[in-house]
Design an enzyme around this catalytic site. Structure first.
Site, PDB file in Angstrom:
ATOM      1  N   ARG A 164       0.819  -1.319   0.242  1.00 20.37           N
ATOM      2  CA  ARG A 164      -0.077   0.166   0.110  1.00 20.37           C
ATOM      3  C   ARG A 164       0.912   0.818  -0.405  1.00 20.37           C
ATOM      4  O   ARG A 164       0.581   2.167   0.678  1.00 20.37           O
ATOM      5  CB  ARG A 164      -0.843   0.124   1.352  1.00 20.37           C
ATOM      6  CG  ARG A 164      -2.472  -0.777   1.358  1.00 20.37           C
ATOM      7  CD  ARG A 164      -3.093  -0.462  -0.050  1.00 20.37           C
ATOM      8  NE  ARG A 164      -3.705  -1.500   0.166  1.00 20.37           N
ATOM      9  CZ  ARG A 164      -4.173  -2.496  -0.853  1.00 20.37           C
ATOM     10  NH1 ARG A 164      -3.096  -3.526  -1.105  1.00 20.37           N
ATOM     11  NH2 ARG A 164      -5.644  -3.472  -0.555  1.00 20.37           N
ATOM     12  N   SER A 241     -11.510  -1.208   2.574  1.00 18.44           N
ATOM     13  CA  SER A 241     -10.737  -1.572   3.810  1.00 18.44           C
ATOM     14  C   SER A 241      -9.863   0.053   4.114  1.00 18.44           C
ATOM     15  O   SER A 241      -9.692   0.717   4.353  1.00 18.44           O
ATOM     16  CB  SER A 241      -9.290  -1.555   3.729  1.00 18.44           C
ATOM     17  OG  SER A 241      -9.545  -2.897   3.225  1.00 18.44           O
ATOM     18  N   GLU A 342      -5.929   2.972   6.303  1.00 15.34           N
ATOM     19  CA  GLU A 342      -5.804   3.762   5.018  1.00 15.34           C
ATOM     20  C   GLU A 342      -5.927   4.134   4.107  1.00 15.34           C
ATOM     21  O   GLU A 342      -5.410   4.701   3.017  1.00 15.34           O
ATOM     22  CB  GLU A 342      -6.608   2.131   4.446  1.00 15.34           C
ATOM     23  CG  GLU A 342      -5.491   1.865   3.318  1.00 15.34           C
ATOM     24  CD  GLU A 342      -6.334   1.675   1.988  1.00 15.34           C
ATOM     25  OE1 GLU A 342      -5.820   0.771   0.659  1.00 15.34           O
ATOM     26  OE2 GLU A 342      -7.049   2.472   1.868  1.00 15.34           O
TER      27      GLU A 342
END
Ligand code: EPU
Length: 351
Positions: A164, A241, A342
């Site tokens: 990520r 998420s 996130e």
């Protein structure tokens, strides 16, 4: 290029919260992208680049600058020896592009089916699912370097992709405006079906699955978890998420196991780089008092997946953030792990 004023941003995001953009321009070409950047610097406006709006939380006061809505479309294919290069405009919707590569017989992106958002967002946070990451297929990124206005081609090796992460959301955050992404796909590639959900399905079925079957199965799993954005699916009114899966040093992993054992639990985990362990944040939430379906008024946890915070209708960004803080505090008190959000936060005093 039309400059709009006081534009509500909530409808441009999947979470559906937040205030207005002071200014918004929709950019459909590279010259328009340059024009928008000049406008922001001439008027000294902070700039936020909005793609598909599927990974952002907009603050209730909105954004007191210029929102550049990236809508550069287009797709060009080139042959390169046995590989196919796809140059795709940053504003192209992601999943129709994936569908096209699958229909043409390329396996490289099939596990990333059903992910919302636009192409330009994929290198920024190195989008990943089911054991695949977009970094594996990216050859290069075309961008405007905001320091000097030049167009540059950044090879994948210079993007520092990780879980990520990339240079675009870390050390070079804000420096580049992404215009197009080049994916390199090969017919030789086979998708890695090691992810538990996929493995169990395909082993029950017997025989190697075709690419369209794999895509269908990924879409089925994502729909079951409300991770495909659908207008009539309340649980998909989220930013996907909400927390990253924490990657723990050995000592933190031992501490988590110790605390879990006291509660009669065994945490799931996956090996990560350098002897670290990646732990599903969804499990940490479920086991510290935030099960699927829990809600506080108009915000809550998705009924289908514990890692998605949902706007159940009429939520404010303040309520979302207060809920996020409550989750972070409780998970830290229970498991000694600090969760990292996130999505990207826009228009907040502190990120
Ligand atoms: N789990 C729970 N409760 C749940 C859901 C999951 O306890 O409600 C636990 C289970 O142990 C499960 C494990 O978490 O085995 C993993 O769950 P899942 O396969 O759904 O994946 P995830 O780790 O929660 C990540 C990505 C998703 C991606 C999926 C599929 C992150 C932060 N999230 O989620 O990406 O789609 O894997 O590969 O890495 C996103 O980034 O927005 C996103 C949706």
């Amino acid at each position: 290029m039309q400059i709009q004023e006081n534009v509500p941003l909530a409808p441009l995001t999947t979470l559906g919260v937040g205030g207005n953009a002071r200014y918004l321009v929709e950019v459909r070409s590279e010259p328009e992208a340059r024009e928008a950047l000049s406008l922001a610097s001439e008027r000294n406006l902070p700039l936020f680049i909005l793609g598909g709006g599927s990974n952002v939380v907009i603050g209730d006061r909105g954004f007191a600058g210029l929102v550049l809505k990236m809508s550069i479309r287009g797709l060009e294919e080139e042959w390169e020896k046995g590989d196919r290069l796809f140059w795709v405009g940053a504003g192209e919707p992601w999943d129709p592009f994936v569908a096209r590569t699958v229909a043409e017989g390329f396996a490289g992106l099939v596990l990333l089916s059903g992910i919302p958002g636009t192409v330009g967002g994929t290198p920024i946070q190195n989008v990943g699912a089911y054991g695949a990451e977009v970094a594996t297929s990216i050859r290069a990124v075309r961008a405007i370097d905001r320091r000097d206005g030049c167009i540059v081609e950044i090879p994948a090796a210079a993007c520092s992709f990780g879980y990520r992460r990339s240079i675009f959301n870390t050390e070079k955050n804000g420096r580049y405006l992404l215009l197009a992404v080049c994916y390199s796909l090969s017919k030789e590639e086979n998708p890695e079906l090691g992810y538990p959900d996929l493995r169990s399905f395909f082993s029950r079925r017997g025989g190697p699955p075709s690419l369209p079957e794999i895509r269908e199965e990924v879409l089925r799993i994502r729909r079951a978890k409300a991770m495909v954005v659908l207008a009539d699916e309340e649980d998909s009114r989220s930013a996907g998420s909400f927390f990253k899966n924490p990657v723990l040093e050995p000592a933190a992993w031992v501490e988590l196991q110790r605390r879990a054992e006291k509660l009669g639990l065994v945490p799931p985990s996956y090996p990560a780089d350098d002897g670290q362990r990646k732990v599903p944040a969804a499990w940490l939430l479920e086991n510290s008092g935030f099960p699927k379906g829990l809600h506080r008024g108009s915000v809550g946890i998705s009924r289908r997946h514990a890692l998605a915070i949902v706007n159940r209708g009429g939520a404010t960004a303040g309520e979302i953030v207060a809920f996020m803080e409550e989750i972070k505090r409780t998970v830290e008190a229970t498991f000694a792990i600090r969760l990292q959000p996130e999505p990207v936060f826009v228009g907040f005093d502190t990120p």
